[in-house]
Design a protein around this motif. Sequence first.
Motif, short mmCIF file in Angstrom:
data_model
loop_
_atom_site.label_atom_id
_atom_site.label_comp_id
_atom_site.label_asym_id
_atom_site.label_seq_id
_atom_site.Cartn_x
_atom_site.Cartn_y
_atom_site.Cartn_z
N ARG A 1 -10.15 9.17 8.47
CA ARG A 1 -11.18 10.16 8.13
C ARG A 1 -12.52 9.68 8.68
N HIS A 2 -13.18 10.54 9.43
CA HIS A 2 -14.43 10.16 10.06
C HIS A 2 -15.43 9.68 9.02
N GLY A 3 -15.83 8.43 9.17
CA GLY A 3 -16.81 7.85 8.25
C GLY A 3 -16.23 7.49 6.90
N GLY A 4 -14.92 7.73 6.72
CA GLY A 4 -14.33 7.48 5.40
C GLY A 4 -13.19 6.48 5.39
N GLY A 5 -12.90 5.86 6.54
CA GLY A 5 -11.85 4.86 6.60
C GLY A 5 -10.48 5.43 6.93
N SER A 6 -9.48 4.57 6.88
CA SER A 6 -8.10 4.94 7.20
C SER A 6 -7.24 4.87 5.94
N TYR A 7 -6.35 5.85 5.79
CA TYR A 7 -5.52 5.96 4.59
C TYR A 7 -4.04 6.04 4.98
N ILE A 8 -3.19 5.58 4.06
CA ILE A 8 -1.75 5.64 4.30
C ILE A 8 -1.30 7.09 4.17
N LEU B 1 0.85 -1.20 0.00
CA LEU B 1 0.00 0.00 0.00
C LEU B 1 0.88 1.24 0.00
N ALA B 2 0.50 2.22 -0.83
CA ALA B 2 1.27 3.45 -0.96
C ALA B 2 0.51 4.61 -0.33
N VAL B 3 1.19 5.77 -0.27
CA VAL B 3 0.56 6.96 0.30
C VAL B 3 -0.74 7.26 -0.44
N GLY B 4 -1.80 7.47 0.34
CA GLY B 4 -3.10 7.76 -0.25
C GLY B 4 -4.01 6.55 -0.39
N ASP B 5 -3.42 5.35 -0.33
CA ASP B 5 -4.22 4.13 -0.44
C ASP B 5 -5.04 3.93 0.83
#
Length: 253
Positions: free
Chosen positions: A61-68, A22-26
């Motif tokens: 992100r609230h309600g939007g999941g976790s990102y790298i 997984l990369a930044v933004g994934d």
Amino acid sequence: MSIPLSEILAKKIRILIQEQALAVGDRLPSERKLCELLNSSRAPIREALRILGSQGLLQTRHGGGSYIKKDYAEWRAEFMTPVNALLQSDVYYRYDVLEARRALESSCAWFAALRATPKDKDAIERSFDHLIKLQEQNLVFEAAKADAQFHLAIAQASQNAVMLQVMRGLVNLLFSTVHENRRIIFQFHDRRAVEKLTQQHHALMESILMGDAKNAKSHAERHLDYVQHSIRKVEEDDARRQRLERLKVQLHN
């Protein structure tokens, strides 16, 4: 004192990030998916994500999941910065790396022999076959990388999360030192050295595949002892040649 479940899960998520490249933004898998993958309930998963967020690796992100948020290789490299600086300032620190590898990899080999799954064993065999193929093609740089991956496959098979994390943290350093070690050993294109390393890798692999922990540990130790001895011999021979060249110059003057 036991390690909190959330910290154990945080380590497993870091491993998952690397395995899935997984990369930044994934985006990470959903909490529900992480619960399934890591066999856990949502509360400790959420706490693990919070830990990784505080370390700067993730952004939730609230309600939007976790990102790298930060590249994993960069995050891991920060941990190794002091050691990399030492190696750059003095190449002889490679012997400290070899000692550390001997201690860690002999233990990895022991536990791999006891715990390796069929999938782990297949990965080790494939890594070995790939290494042999590159050696036969005389691709030294690529073979050095395959050499490192072979040892990492064994660490993976140890099923020890802490040792695996340390090995993964050392992977870039491991590759650079393996590459340099092999360059020194093979600088005279000595096929006997190549054959010796191949025999050692094969014996190590066979011990793990057969579940022989004692021999696996012994083969790992002998392999790294041989590498260290070979490097010292090449360096001593090179220093001796340089002394003779200086003496010749003095005699002709």
